[in-house]
Design a protein around this motif. Structure first.
Motif, PDB file in Angstrom:
ATOM      1  N   MET A  46      40.295  48.342  34.083  1.00  0.00           N
ATOM      2  CA  MET A  46      41.691  48.076  34.855  1.00  0.00           C
ATOM      3  C   MET A  46      41.896  46.604  35.258  1.00  0.00           C
ATOM      4  O   MET A  46      40.890  46.377  36.355  1.00  0.00           O
ATOM      5  N   SER A  47      42.708  46.111  35.087  1.00  0.00           N
ATOM      6  CA  SER A  47      43.122  44.620  35.470  1.00  0.00           C
ATOM      7  C   SER A  47      43.271  44.496  36.899  1.00  0.00           C
ATOM      8  O   SER A  47      43.908  45.567  37.457  1.00  0.00           O
ATOM      9  N   ARG A  48      42.973  43.601  37.617  1.00  0.00           N
ATOM     10  CA  ARG A  48      43.530  43.516  39.026  1.00  0.00           C
ATOM     11  C   ARG A  48      45.100  43.495  39.055  1.00  0.00           C
ATOM     12  O   ARG A  48      45.634  44.015  40.015  1.00  0.00           O
ATOM     13  N   SER A  49      45.707  42.717  38.148  1.00  0.00           N
ATOM     14  CA  SER A  49      47.096  42.856  38.315  1.00  0.00           C
ATOM     15  C   SER A  49      47.731  44.199  38.212  1.00  0.00           C
ATOM     16  O   SER A  49      48.662  44.578  38.756  1.00  0.00           O
ATOM     17  N   PHE A  79      39.790  35.451  45.875  1.00  0.00           N
ATOM     18  CA  PHE A  79      38.393  36.201  45.844  1.00  0.00           C
ATOM     19  C   PHE A  79      38.335  37.395  44.647  1.00  0.00           C
ATOM     20  O   PHE A  79      37.223  37.120  44.035  1.00  0.00           O
ATOM     21  N   THR A  80      39.355  38.058  44.216  1.00  0.00           N
ATOM     22  CA  THR A  80      39.002  38.831  42.988  1.00  0.00           C
ATOM     23  C   THR A  80      38.577  37.949  41.599  1.00  0.00           C
ATOM     24  O   THR A  80      37.796  38.568  40.975  1.00  0.00           O
ATOM     25  N   LEU A 111      37.600  40.856  55.820  1.00  0.00           N
ATOM     26  CA  LEU A 111      36.715  40.117  55.198  1.00  0.00           C
ATOM     27  C   LEU A 111      36.926  40.632  53.482  1.00  0.00           C
ATOM     28  O   LEU A 111      37.277  41.730  53.272  1.00  0.00           O
ATOM     29  N   PRO A 112      36.821  39.631  52.710  1.00  0.00           N
ATOM     30  CA  PRO A 112      36.554  40.232  51.020  1.00  0.00           C
ATOM     31  C   PRO A 112      35.502  40.758  50.811  1.00  0.00           C
ATOM     32  O   PRO A 112      34.703  40.517  49.903  1.00  0.00           O
ATOM     33  N   ILE A 113      35.231  42.132  51.397  1.00  0.00           N
ATOM     34  CA  ILE A 113      33.936  42.981  50.947  1.00  0.00           C
ATOM     35  C   ILE A 113      34.523  43.598  49.640  1.00  0.00           C
ATOM     36  O   ILE A 113      35.417  44.396  49.542  1.00  0.00           O
ATOM     37  N   GLY A 162      28.677  45.438  50.801  1.00  0.00           N
ATOM     38  CA  GLY A 162      29.822  45.138  49.923  1.00  0.00           C
ATOM     39  C   GLY A 162      29.704  43.256  49.789  1.00  0.00           C
ATOM     40  O   GLY A 162      28.828  42.852  50.242  1.00  0.00           O
ATOM     41  N   GLY A 163      30.906  42.899  49.090  1.00  0.00           N
ATOM     42  CA  GLY A 163      31.006  41.576  49.018  1.00  0.00           C
ATOM     43  C   GLY A 163      31.201  41.173  47.463  1.00  0.00           C
ATOM     44  O   GLY A 163      31.174  39.925  47.070  1.00  0.00           O
ATOM     45  N   GLY A 164      31.949  41.977  46.802  1.00  0.00           N
ATOM     46  CA  GLY A 164      32.239  41.644  45.382  1.00  0.00           C
ATOM     47  C   GLY A 164      31.135  41.491  44.446  1.00  0.00           C
ATOM     48  O   GLY A 164      31.357  40.729  43.532  1.00  0.00           O
ATOM     49  N   PHE A 165      29.701  41.869  44.788  1.00  0.00           N
ATOM     50  CA  PHE A 165      28.827  41.680  44.171  1.00  0.00           C
ATOM     51  C   PHE A 165      28.138  40.259  44.052  1.00  0.00           C
ATOM     52  O   PHE A 165      27.118  39.958  43.656  1.00  0.00           O
TER      53      PHE A 165
END
Length: 485
Positions: free
Chosen positions: A322-325, A342-343, A483-485, A160-163
């Protein structure tokens, strides 16, 4: 490290999401009001404090009939007027990678210690090479001494890691449990990351890693007709998108049914016996031994068959439209969701604006938007999904699991109560790793059943059921540091 750095507390991460302006377009097809998402494990929870009833905001799903024309919301990062430059994104990614590397150093102190890779291979690319880290099961050398032609099943894992963050060695605790309970070779892929390599490069690297294992199966002692894919968060996305891209972009069939594996009285275990053995050490499990291996089907072939038999996805991202919001607004605990710091980095890095080609709607970026025939023919029959209750990705995971079930897949979807996204990747060395390993073990034991081609796998006879008495529920700290995975 500061609290707002990698060791962040999710109770304080509700920053700068403007919910009032997060207006979403309606889906392309009017969604029926009575369509519900089934919480497959809802019957396992009798304590109302452990899980919300299914009639909450998460139970109403989008239409599962057509996704091709679904527009993104006005609050989507692709509609933003403030687009960071690629140079700024690279600087931010490198900064957080260094902090995350330090955090994972502390993560590795938790007992029992995780294994180190036995060796690495490198795949050449047009830029930097892609590293493959190989972890070997405890019986590897002993088995090959008895039977040099034996082929081991293999798990190909995507971190992971948000790419754009993370490393292939981040999932070594998961690797240790897989090695102990499946006797499979564990291959972790260091795919190229965004923003240096945005979509679809990570997907193609994962596809190439699967083909690399197939091409080098003989020297690696791997049975390429007995493969599993696993991944965490962004890696869970890749575990679904890679077989779809392999099937419909590369035009290669990796889901073709193979002859049944031979079974003996030694390999047959009843559900009661299997549950009794679940808590024992790995020597008591029935592995895929030389007797059960498909090496007799492969012989000395160089053109070995390829078959992906199962996918294990941990809290995957599945829908980029879909938006993060919106995801945070529809989550069960918005305060526990990842911070916008992070996002935004993840989103702009992987799918750069303005996305003229509409990549965010691609089934290789958003597997949940794939057409029915793609999911039916491109994904294996057996699928595990492990979702977090306090995750902004929970809703799309439940919707996708429900859709796979409607398509006839043997989907084993479990919701882990009261934990945030990437709860298992805490850098806190005093975390209860044994409690986390309990869930890893449940997933690995089910994986071993698939490798052995046993009957009874699926939600009805699942060994991965969660109960309010499970240690992960009783012992997991509520104020999880992740962690921001």
């Amino acid at each position: 490290m500061p609290d707002n750095a990698v060791t962040m507390n999710h109770s304080s991460s509700e920053e700068s999401y403007d919910m009032t302006e997060a207006k979403d377009f309606a889906p392309a097809v009017e969604s029926p009001k009575n369509l519900r998402v089934s919480f497959n494990n809802i019957g396992d929870f009798e304590n109302a404090s452990t899980i919300d009833p299914p009639e909450n905001m998460l139970a109403e799903s989008l239409s599962i009939q057509s996704y091709a024309g679904r527009p993104r919301s006005m609050s989507h990062h692709l509609s933003s007027k403030k687009i960071p430059s690629r140079r700024v994104l690279k600087m931010k990614a490198r900064f957080w990678r260094s902090l995350m590397q330090l955090a994972m150093h502390f993560h590795d102190w938790a007992p029992p210690r995780s294994p180190r890779p036995a060796f690495t291979h490198k795949m050449s690319t047009d830029t930097i090479p892609v590293e493959l880290f190989f972890y070997l099961p405890p019986t590897y050398h002993e088995t090959l001494q008895r039977n040099p032609s034996h082929r081991f099943p293999a798990v190909i894992n995507f971190h992971g890691g948000g790419f754009c963050l993370g490393d292939a060695r981040d999932d070594r605790y998961w690797a240790r449990v897989v090695l102990e309970h499946t006797n499979a070779i564990f291959v972790s892929v260091n795919y190229r990351r965004a923003p240096e390599h945005p979509f679809p490069t990570p997907v193609d690297d994962c596809v190439d890693s699967i083909l690399y294992v197939q091409d080098h199966a003989a020297e690696l002692h791997i049975d390429p007709s007995n493969l599993a894919l696993s991944g965490f968060s962004a890696g869970g996305n890749l575990a679904f998108s890679a077989p779809l891209r392999l099937a419909f972009h590369r035009k290669m069939n990796a889901i073709e049914r193979m002859p049944s594996r031979p079974t003996t009285s030694h390999s047959v275990v009843t559900d009661t016996e299997a549950n009794d053995r679940e808590g024992q050490d790995h020597e008591s499990h029935n592995f895929v031994t030389p007797v059960h291996s498909t090496s007799n089907l492969l012989g000395e072939q160089t053109d070995t068959p390829l078959r992906i038999r199962t996918v294990i996805a941990w809290y995957p991202l599945l829908d980029w439209t879909m938006s993060r919001s919106r995801k945070i607004r529809e989550s069960r605990n918005p305060k526990k969701c990842l911070a916008r710091t992070f996002t935004s980095l993840f989103d702009f890095s992987y799918l750069p604006a303005p996305d003229v080609a509409g990549d965010h709607c691609s089934p290789y970026a958003s597997p949940s938007l794939a057409q029915d025939h793609m999911l039916r023919d491109g994904l294996p029959e057996d699928i595990q999904m492990w979702l977090c209750e306090w995750d902004m990705l929970l809703r799309e995971g439940q919707v996708f699991a429900d859709r796979l079930d409607r398509l006839g897949k043997r989907i084993d979807s479990k919701l882990i109560p009261r934990v945030p996204h990437a709860w298992d990747k805490s850098p806190n060395p005093f975390r209860d790793q044994r409690a986390i390993d309990m869930l890893y073990t449940k997933a690995a034991v089910n994986l071993n059943k698939v490798f052995q081609n046993k009957e009874g796998y699926g939600p009805a006879n699942s060994m991965s059921s969660l109960h309010p008495t499970d240690s992960i529920i009783e012992r997991q700290p509520r104020r999880s540091i992740v962690l921001p995975i």
